[in-house]
Design an enzyme around this catalytic site. Structure first.
Site, short mmCIF file in Angstrom:
data_model
loop_
_atom_site.label_atom_id
_atom_site.label_comp_id
_atom_site.label_asym_id
_atom_site.label_seq_id
_atom_site.Cartn_x
_atom_site.Cartn_y
_atom_site.Cartn_z
N GLU A 1 -12.02 -0.04 -10.27
CA GLU A 1 -11.64 -1.01 -11.29
C GLU A 1 -12.60 -1.05 -12.48
O GLU A 1 -12.16 -1.14 -13.64
CB GLU A 1 -11.51 -2.41 -10.67
N GLU B 1 -18.28 -6.00 -2.84
CA GLU B 1 -16.89 -6.45 -2.74
C GLU B 1 -16.73 -7.89 -3.19
O GLU B 1 -15.72 -8.26 -3.78
CB GLU B 1 -16.40 -6.27 -1.30
N GLU C 1 0.82 -1.21 0.00
CA GLU C 1 0.00 0.00 0.00
C GLU C 1 0.86 1.26 0.00
O GLU C 1 0.57 2.23 -0.70
CB GLU C 1 -0.96 0.00 1.20
#
Length: 617
Positions: free
Chosen positions: A459, A440, A191
């Protein structure tokens, strides 16, 4: 007969008023109409679909006058051609571009007003959020938040792409003056790399670009401070690569103290194998092989552990023993960006071995993960779908896919497999149409979410943008409009945009992750901004997995340490910049003929099949 004439007259008057509303912005561009609305037209009330109650598909919230667009069939079912085909009005596209810019501005301004210098904005309570010091095991927060103004850093290149030079310059100076990585924060290496390191490098490249395609983004007396900060951060991440028997890094590191005692020896494939782009850029800008070397060593270590039977990789591995703890092979969480960075490392650095690994991986994915009919737009059988399988046997492990997998159509565009990308994208878009968001995790067998939250992920927008660039089909502008409307309708909060706690109930969580500004808003804006320098400047660009923009140019294909990179002794072959075009630029793909530009990218019977598959009709 008089009442019929009267009724006809009222109808004609109404149509005339609609036409006048449509023309007002063009006739009087300075006229402000409904400034409080996020879109130029009002949202009509929507009745739930019969038998679905609260699960009714949200459909198209943005009403467009008949004079501008014509009749609008209901979402799902009949009328796909009438709804999606034909040219997309330029004035509507311009308004959607401005709406995407306004969405970013509202989120960014809210963060700066209510949260900076904290890492994230809590959009419901209008306050900042940092690491959870009271609960070190709260990895959902602590993996990401390092007490280094994450959202500001992550948003830097979005400011540039949107042409906001004054705010970009102000933000860069704030980062230079206020951010330090000398913090007692334990963060996830992955991250910190993609969100922070990648953004610092992207902004540095933008500032030092002699062509300045986005406007004047130079900083007075700039002395490579962002590059030095990126170097400082990367040095603090390096201990993760030490004392590991496989070369695969530890998942977490303390920025001040190194790898914490009793650290977890298990990491995911994507987390350990998606560092090469950022580390490689840093090495090549600095002329220091260290960072690329450790990242490339991790990729090769993971690659060496793939199954001898299927060629697949699992999703969780022990960094000391090399044993697969998680044997699931898929395209979503834990695996996604590993494949993405094999290809993008090749595009950026021109290392032939990266392309060979990607091609091998893609072939194995097609052989073992892909289900459904062979061709997207012809033949019988179920629509193509990529499932989760056992890495050793190729057998189905479960019946869910996750929202991160929606990146894959965009990756397929980059390699020219546009037809297959069209089908997979249509599947995710159908889920979005049903819920107004992507859960999700979605169970395709039960036609219901397994994990129902949506944290503003980018996405699907990313793949929509890349498919539009490949096909120039207005269908994808409609998809973007749907996504933009849903975000405004369901996620907008008092001080920004909030995670959806439940995509069916539309309840919110008090969190706006930094990737909403760095990716989701950026891709939406670029989808509608046809004249953006990204598309028109003649420069070649690539997006990192966090959506940070980097130029594809000669300096990243030159290295002085070829002889010391692991396994590179006999590999001197490099790809020249002009040879990357067919791979990197989807507009050169000839898989979609020109005559299909204004037809549905997917035949209506197949689109209806996918809508039915997710319970939309």
């Amino acid at each position: 007969m008089q009442w019929r004439s009267l009724l006809l007259g009222l109808l004609l008057l109404r149509l005339g008023l609609h036409a006048l509303l449509a023309l007002l912005p063009a006739l009087a561009p300075g006229l402000c109409v409904r400034r409080r609305l996020p879109f130029p037209f009002p949202f009509p009330p929507r009745a739930p679909a019969p038998g679905r109650g609260s699960e009714a598909p949200p459909g198209r919230a943005l009403w467009v006058p008949a004079a501008l667009w014509g009749s609008r069939p209901r979402p799902g079912g009949e009328g796909y051609e009438a709804r999606y085909s034909g040219a997309f009005p330029p004035q509507l596209r311009a308004r959607l571009r401005d709406a995407a810019r306004g969405m970013f501005a509202f989120g960014y301004d809210s963060y700066m007003r209510h949260a900076f210098p904290s890492d994230e904005l809590d959009p419901l309570h209008c306050c900042g959020r940092g690491p959870d010091r009271d609960d070190p095991t709260n990895l959902n927060i602590n993996d990401v938040l390092g007490n280094y103004s994450l959202t500001l850093i992550d948003a830097l290149d979005t400011l540039a792409v949107m042409g906001n030079s004054s705010e970009f310059q102000k933000a860069v100076k704030l980062v230079i003056d206020t951010v330090s990585f000398d913090k007692d924060s334990t963060v996830q290496v992955f991250e910190a790399t993609i969100r922070v390191l990648g953004s610092l490098l992207s902004a540095h490249i933008i500032i030092t670009d002699t062509k300045q395609p986005f406007g004047d983004m130079t900083i007075k007396d700039y002395d490579n401070e962002l590059l030095h900060m990126a170097h400082d951060l990367a040095v603090r991440l390096l201990p993760a690569f030490e004392n590991t028997k496989t070369g695969i890094p530890y998942p977490r590191v303390n920025l001040k103290k190194g790898v914490p005692p009793n650290s977890n020896n298990e990491t995911c494939t994507a987390g350990a194998g998606s560092l090469l782009v950022e580390f490689g850029i840093l090495s090549r800008l600095l002329g220091d092989s260290t960072f690329e070397w450790v990242a490339r060593r991790a990729v090769k270590a993971l690659w060496s552990l793939r199954s001898n039977n299927t060629g697949l990789l699992g999703n969780v591995v022990n960094i000391q023993t090399g044993h697969w703890v998680g044997k699931q092979s898929g395209l979503g969480a834990g695996s996604d960006s590993f494949y993405e960075y094999l290809l993008k490392s090749y595009i950026l650095f021109g290392e032939q071995e990266d392309l060979e690994m990607f091609n091998d991986a893609y072939r194995n994915i097609q052989n073992h993960l892909r289900r459904g009919r062979e061709a997207c737009n012809e033949g019988e059988g179920d629509p193509p779908l990529y499932v989760n399988v056992n890495m050793f046997t190729g057998q189905l492990m479960n019946t869910w896919i996750d929202s991160l997998q929606a990146f894959f159509p965009g990756l397929q565009v980059l390699i020219g497999d546009v037809e297959d990308a069209i089908c997979l994208h249509a599947f995710y878009y159908a889920i979005w149409k049903r819920y107004g968001a992507l859960p999700e995790r979605y169970n395709w067998q039960l036609q219901a979410p397994d994990v129902p939250f949506y944290p503003l992920r980018p996405e699907l927008v990313e793949s929509t943008y890349l498919l539009y660039q490949a096909t120039k089909n207005p269908f994808y502008l409609h998809v973007g409009m749907d996504i933009l409307q849903s975000l405004e309708k369901y996620t907008k909060a008092k001080c920004g945009y909030a995670t959806l706690h439940h995509v069916v109930e539309k309840t919110k969580e008090d969190r706006m992750e930094s990737f909403f500004l760095s990716e989701t808003c950026k891709y939406l804006y670029l989808l509608f901004d046809e004249d953006n320098p990204v598309h028109k400047s003649g420069n070649k660009y690539m997006f990192t997995t966090e959506g940070h923009i980097v130029s594809v140019d000669e300096r990243f294909r030159n290295s002085l340490w070829q002889d010391i990179l692991p396994g590179e002794e006999d590999r001197a072959e490099k790809v020249k910049p002009n040879e990357l075009k067919a791979v990197n630029f989807s507009s050169n793909c000839n898989r979609v003929p020109d005559e299909r530009r204004y037809l549905l990218p997917l035949k209506s019977n197949y689109m209806r099949q996918i809508d039915r598959m997710v319970g939309l009709i």
